[in-house]
Structure formats: structure tokens, C-alpha cells
Design a protein around this motif. Structure first.
Motif, PDB file in Angstrom:
ATOM      1  N   VAL A 180      -6.487   0.544  -6.793  1.00  0.00           N
ATOM      2  CA  VAL A 180      -6.983  -0.794  -7.145  1.00  0.00           C
ATOM      3  C   VAL A 180      -8.094  -1.225  -6.195  1.00  0.00           C
ATOM      4  N   THR A 181      -7.878  -1.059  -4.898  1.00  0.00           N
ATOM      5  CA  THR A 181      -8.879  -1.519  -3.935  1.00  0.00           C
ATOM      6  C   THR A 181     -10.148  -0.666  -3.976  1.00  0.00           C
ATOM      7  N   MET A 182     -10.039   0.566  -4.435  1.00  0.00           N
ATOM      8  CA  MET A 182     -11.228   1.393  -4.600  1.00  0.00           C
ATOM      9  C   MET A 182     -12.023   0.992  -5.841  1.00  0.00           C
ATOM     10  N   LYS A 183     -11.318   0.508  -6.860  1.00  0.00           N
ATOM     11  CA  LYS A 183     -11.984   0.137  -8.115  1.00  0.00           C
ATOM     12  C   LYS A 183     -12.666  -1.217  -8.042  1.00  0.00           C
ATOM     13  N   ASN A 184     -12.102  -2.137  -7.254  1.00  0.00           N
ATOM     14  CA  ASN A 184     -12.602  -3.502  -7.236  1.00  0.00           C
ATOM     15  C   ASN A 184     -12.723  -3.978  -5.792  1.00  0.00           C
ATOM     16  N   ALA A 185     -13.931  -4.302  -5.373  1.00  0.00           N
ATOM     17  CA  ALA A 185     -14.171  -4.719  -3.992  1.00  0.00           C
ATOM     18  C   ALA A 185     -13.510  -6.055  -3.673  1.00  0.00           C
ATOM     19  N   ASN A 186     -13.189  -6.847  -4.698  1.00  0.00           N
ATOM     20  CA  ASN A 186     -12.536  -8.136  -4.467  1.00  0.00           C
ATOM     21  C   ASN A 186     -11.023  -8.010  -4.316  1.00  0.00           C
ATOM     22  N   ALA A 187     -10.479  -6.849  -4.673  1.00  0.00           N
ATOM     23  CA  ALA A 187      -9.033  -6.635  -4.551  1.00  0.00           C
ATOM     24  C   ALA A 187      -8.714  -6.209  -3.126  1.00  0.00           C
ATOM     25  N   ARG A 188      -7.608  -6.716  -2.602  1.00  0.00           N
ATOM     26  CA  ARG A 188      -7.261  -6.439  -1.205  1.00  0.00           C
ATOM     27  C   ARG A 188      -5.748  -6.445  -1.032  1.00  0.00           C
ATOM     28  N   VAL A 189      -5.310  -5.833   0.036  1.00  0.00           N
ATOM     29  CA  VAL A 189      -3.901  -5.916   0.408  1.00  0.00           C
ATOM     30  C   VAL A 189      -3.674  -7.277   1.050  1.00  0.00           C
ATOM     31  N   ALA A 190      -2.873  -8.101   0.394  1.00  0.00           N
ATOM     32  CA  ALA A 190      -2.600  -9.447   0.911  1.00  0.00           C
ATOM     33  C   ALA A 190      -1.382  -9.469   1.819  1.00  0.00           C
ATOM     34  N   LEU A 191      -0.340  -8.691   1.469  1.00  0.00           N
ATOM     35  CA  LEU A 191       0.902  -8.694   2.238  1.00  0.00           C
ATOM     36  C   LEU A 191       1.484  -7.294   2.327  1.00  0.00           C
ATOM     37  N   ASP A 192       1.984  -6.951   3.504  1.00  0.00           N
ATOM     38  CA  ASP A 192       2.695  -5.692   3.723  1.00  0.00           C
ATOM     39  C   ASP A 192       4.189  -6.014   3.682  1.00  0.00           C
ATOM     40  N   ILE A 193       4.853  -5.644   2.601  1.00  0.00           N
ATOM     41  CA  ILE A 193       6.259  -6.010   2.414  1.00  0.00           C
ATOM     42  C   ILE A 193       7.165  -5.303   3.418  1.00  0.00           C
ATOM     43  N   THR A 194       6.815  -4.092   3.795  1.00  0.00           N
ATOM     44  CA  THR A 194       7.608  -3.378   4.793  1.00  0.00           C
ATOM     45  C   THR A 194       7.641  -4.139   6.112  1.00  0.00           C
ATOM     46  N   GLN A 195       6.482  -4.575   6.555  1.00  0.00           N
ATOM     47  CA  GLN A 195       6.391  -5.321   7.809  1.00  0.00           C
ATOM     48  C   GLN A 195       7.161  -6.636   7.731  1.00  0.00           C
ATOM     49  N   LEU A 196       7.043  -7.329   6.602  1.00  0.00           N
ATOM     50  CA  LEU A 196       7.740  -8.601   6.427  1.00  0.00           C
ATOM     51  C   LEU A 196       9.256  -8.402   6.394  1.00  0.00           C
ATOM     52  N   TYR A 197       9.693  -7.381   5.679  1.00  0.00           N
ATOM     53  CA  TYR A 197      11.123  -7.075   5.586  1.00  0.00           C
ATOM     54  C   TYR A 197      11.699  -6.772   6.965  1.00  0.00           C
ATOM     55  N   GLU A 198      11.025  -5.904   7.688  1.00  0.00           N
ATOM     56  CA  GLU A 198      11.555  -5.459   8.978  1.00  0.00           C
ATOM     57  C   GLU A 198      11.523  -6.571  10.023  1.00  0.00           C
ATOM     58  N   SER A 199      10.512  -7.452   9.942  1.00  0.00           N
ATOM     59  CA  SER A 199      10.409  -8.550  10.903  1.00  0.00           C
ATOM     60  C   SER A 199      11.582  -9.513  10.791  1.00  0.00           C
ATOM     61  N   LYS A 200      12.028  -9.775   9.559  1.00  0.00           N
ATOM     62  CA  LYS A 200      13.104 -10.741   9.338  1.00  0.00           C
ATOM     63  C   LYS A 200      14.495 -10.118   9.333  1.00  0.00           C
ATOM     64  N   SER A 201      14.611  -8.908   8.791  1.00  0.00           N
ATOM     65  CA  SER A 201      15.929  -8.298   8.622  1.00  0.00           C
ATOM     66  C   SER A 201      16.418  -7.607   9.890  1.00  0.00           C
ATOM     67  N   GLY A 202      15.480  -7.166  10.727  1.00  0.00           N
ATOM     68  CA  GLY A 202      15.847  -6.438  11.928  1.00  0.00           C
ATOM     69  C   GLY A 202      16.213  -4.985  11.682  1.00  0.00           C
ATOM     70  N   SER A 203      15.989  -4.498  10.463  1.00  0.00           N
ATOM     71  CA  SER A 203      16.263  -3.099  10.149  1.00  0.00           C
ATOM     72  C   SER A 203      15.100  -2.513   9.363  1.00  0.00           C
ATOM     73  N   SER A 204      15.111  -1.198   9.217  1.00  0.00           N
ATOM     74  CA  SER A 204      13.995  -0.505   8.562  1.00  0.00           C
ATOM     75  C   SER A 204      14.118  -0.535   7.048  1.00  0.00           C
ATOM     76  N   LEU A 205      12.985  -0.672   6.389  1.00  0.00           N
ATOM     77  CA  LEU A 205      12.917  -0.521   4.939  1.00  0.00           C
ATOM     78  C   LEU A 205      12.554   0.929   4.655  1.00  0.00           C
ATOM     79  N   MET A 206      13.475   1.651   4.031  1.00  0.00           N
ATOM     80  CA  MET A 206      13.287   3.083   3.783  1.00  0.00           C
ATOM     81  C   MET A 206      13.318   3.343   2.287  1.00  0.00           C
ATOM     82  N   MET A 207      12.293   3.996   1.786  1.00  0.00           N
ATOM     83  CA  MET A 207      12.145   4.134   0.336  1.00  0.00           C
ATOM     84  C   MET A 207      12.750   5.417  -0.215  1.00  0.00           C
ATOM     85  N   THR A 208      12.594   6.533   0.494  1.00  0.00           N
ATOM     86  CA  THR A 208      13.086   7.799  -0.050  1.00  0.00           C
ATOM     87  C   THR A 208      13.879   8.580   0.989  1.00  0.00           C
TER      88      THR A 208
END
Length: 321
Positions: free
Chosen positions: A191-219
């Protein structure tokens, strides 16, 4: 007489050990296209010219969908595979402990992408519409839980529109001014390569780990328990090579990106080179991350018990190297 008994005991022990070989003749391993397959790419590439670790032939299967991998694990066609974290728990429960989790392969790979600039904090999502694929998926549950950690009700404070596939949500974010989507890599990069106006607004991993105190692990990497019990030498040797492969990916992104594209893990080397740093590729023994894994599976369970197969696995879920 004592010497005869001693010799017989020695012979018995020898045959006993021979009957429980440390290494198998073959180890059939599955992985998925996308981030979960990236960490194995050096092994997959090396396997093309030398498919053995020690005396064990390693046979890789690369699939596009978790359901394909699960079916092959349950049928015995595969001995082990990289799968979504909650799928690892489902496999354990479905087989009464027949699969164990050996390692964690990726941390969170999900981001809020905006075609605009209105979202700079998670609180800014209040009242917004967010497109995403995979209702009930690991990404969906982790996102909903993260919203709740920051005081947002995912059912009332935001509007979530589920699409059939991540690609549809990505297309919406790329083409719609002000459009917001929750996306995993490599869709974020696309998405960000296709459109210069598109950007990463939030990193959910960072937000999850900051509040939960544990790691977000996907696989996670799961192994058939009977296989692991019979052939610990094979499993441990493979895990060591897996760790080395992850180190290679993170230290030589350009070369790894070329291999990732060559084997169809991601669509192109250009996308892979940009996406890999955001994919949080890791290698951690699951037994070392037991508390974090259990905490995450409890999040899934509290959302919907069926998302982990009905119950959170116990201590015997974790493979001990």
C-alpha cells in the motif's frame, strides 16, 4: 555368570537405544507464504542443493493457506510446520496433545495504515471506520484486545468492516483518501509503495506490548509430539538451523529478500526488502516464552474459546529441547 549377565544387559541396552533413534530418515516440514515463511528461507534455499541435516532428509512444503498446512499435519503428511499461534493451540486440543510448540517465529506484523494524516495516536481511531480481512483471525483478536487496553470498545467506539481478504482491505486503503485499514505485512508495504499519501499510522505490536507487558506473537513452529519424542536429535538439529536462518534474514535483508521472492514467499524482492524489517522475524524457543504465549492464548480464549480449540493448553504443550 556375572560377566554373562553384564554382557546381556549391555546388549539389551544397545538394542533399546537403537529402537529409539535420535534421528529420523526424513523430516517433512510445512510453512506458509508471507512473514511466517521468511525465517526459514535460508534453509529452504540450502535445501535445494543439500536436503539433509545430518542423516535426515528435510522436505519442505510451502502453502498459501493455513488450512492446507493443518490438513497435512493431521493426516501425517507433515511432521512439523509454521502456523498461526492460535492454530498451534487448536492442533494441540484437536489431537489431545498430539502436537507441541517448539518455537516462536514472528512477533506482531500488523499495522494501522491510513491514506491521510488524521490518526497519530490510538485514541484517534475513535469514531473511525477500519477495514480489515480475517474476522476472528489472530490479527483481528489482537487488534480488538489492543483497542480495549487503551479504553476503546471495538464494538461501539470504532466501526470495523471485514473484507474477504487482506488484499481487499489493502486496495481500499491505497485508493480511498482518508481510508484506514488494519493490515499485516507485506500488504502494508504494498500500500505505501503504491500511494505516497498512505502511511503506517500505528504499530499494533508496540501498542499491545506497551500496555499488556507481554509479547504479541503471531506464528509458531509446531511438531508432531510422537515424532519429537522418537527423534529429538532431528528436531533439535532442525531448530538450530532454523535459528541460524533467522539470523541470516535479519542480518542480510537484501539477499534474503531475493530468496524470498525466488521461492514465492513474498511477491517480489523489492516488496520483501521493504517488508522484512517490519515483519519482526525472530527465533525463540517456546519453552523460554511460555508465560507470554499462555497470556496471549488467554486473550484468544476470552474472545472466543473456539479460537484456541476450546481450552488454553497446559505445560505439556511446550517442547523441551
Amino acid at each position: 555368570m556375572k560377566k554373562i549377565i553384564a554382557v546381556m544387559l549391555a546388549i539389551g541396552l544397545l538394542f533399546g537405544f537403537a529402537g529409539c533413534k535420535a534421528q529420523s530418515d526424513a523430516f517433512n516440514v510445512g510453512t506458509l507464504k508471507g512473514p511466517s515463511g521468511i525465517g526459514m528461507i535460508k534453509m529452504i534455499s540450502d535445501n535445494a542443493t543439500d536436503n539433509k541435516i545430518g542423516n535426515t532428509a528435510i522436505n519442505f512444503t510451502i502453502s498459501g493457506a493455513p488450512d492446507e498446512i493443518v490438513a497435512k499435519l493431521l493426516s501425517g503428511e507433515l511432521d512439523a510446520a509454521a502456523v498461526p499461534m492460535n492454530t498451534a493451540a487448536i492442533l494441540y486440543n484437536k489431537t489431545n496433545g498430539g502436537f507441541v510448540i517448539a518455537s516462536v517465529n514472528t512477533l506482531g506484523v500488523i499495522y494501522v495504515v491510513e491514506n491521510g494524516s488524521s490518526v497519530n495516536d490510538i485514541a484517534d481511531l475513535a469514531g473511525k471506520t477500519i477495514y480489515m480481512g480475517g474476522k476472528g483471525s489472530t490479527a483481528d483478536i489482537a487488534f480488538r484486545y489492543t483497542l480495549s487496553l487503551y479504553g476503546l470498545n471495538p464494538d461501539t467506539d470504532v466501526t470495523i468492516v471485514y473484507t474477504a481478504e487482506h488484499a481487499e482491505a489493502a486496495a481500499y486503503a491505497a485508493s480511498t483518501p482518508g481510508g484506514i485499514a488494519l493490515l499485516p505485512e507485506p500488504y502494508v508495504t504494498s500500500v505505501t509503495m503504491k500511494n505516497a499519501n498512505a502511511r503506517v499510522a500505528l504499530d499494533i505490536t508496540q501498542l499491545y506490548e506497551s500496555k499488556s507487558g507481554s509479547s504479541l506473537m503471531m506464528t509458531a513452529f509446531v511438531v508432531n509430539k510422537e515424532f519429537a519424542d522418537n527423534y529429538p536429535g532431528t528436531v533439535n538439529a532442525f531448530l538450530k538451523k532454523y535459528s541460524d536462518s533467522v539470523d541470516y534474514v535479519n542480518s542480510d535483508v537484501a539477499d534474503a529478500a531475493a530468496l524470498v521472492a525466488q521461492y514465492g514467499i513474498l511477491p517480489s524482492a523489492e516488496v520483501a526488502a521493504k517488508a522484512i524489517p517490519n515483519c519482526n522475524i525472530i527465533f525463540e524457543y517456546a519453552s523460554d516464552k511460555q508465560a507470554d504465549i499462555t497470556a496471549l492464548l488467554n486473550v484468544f480464549y476470552n474472545y472466543n474459546p473456539s479460537s484456541v480449540g476450546g481450552s488454553v493448553p497446559g505445560d505439556d504443550f511446550f517442547y523441551e529441547k
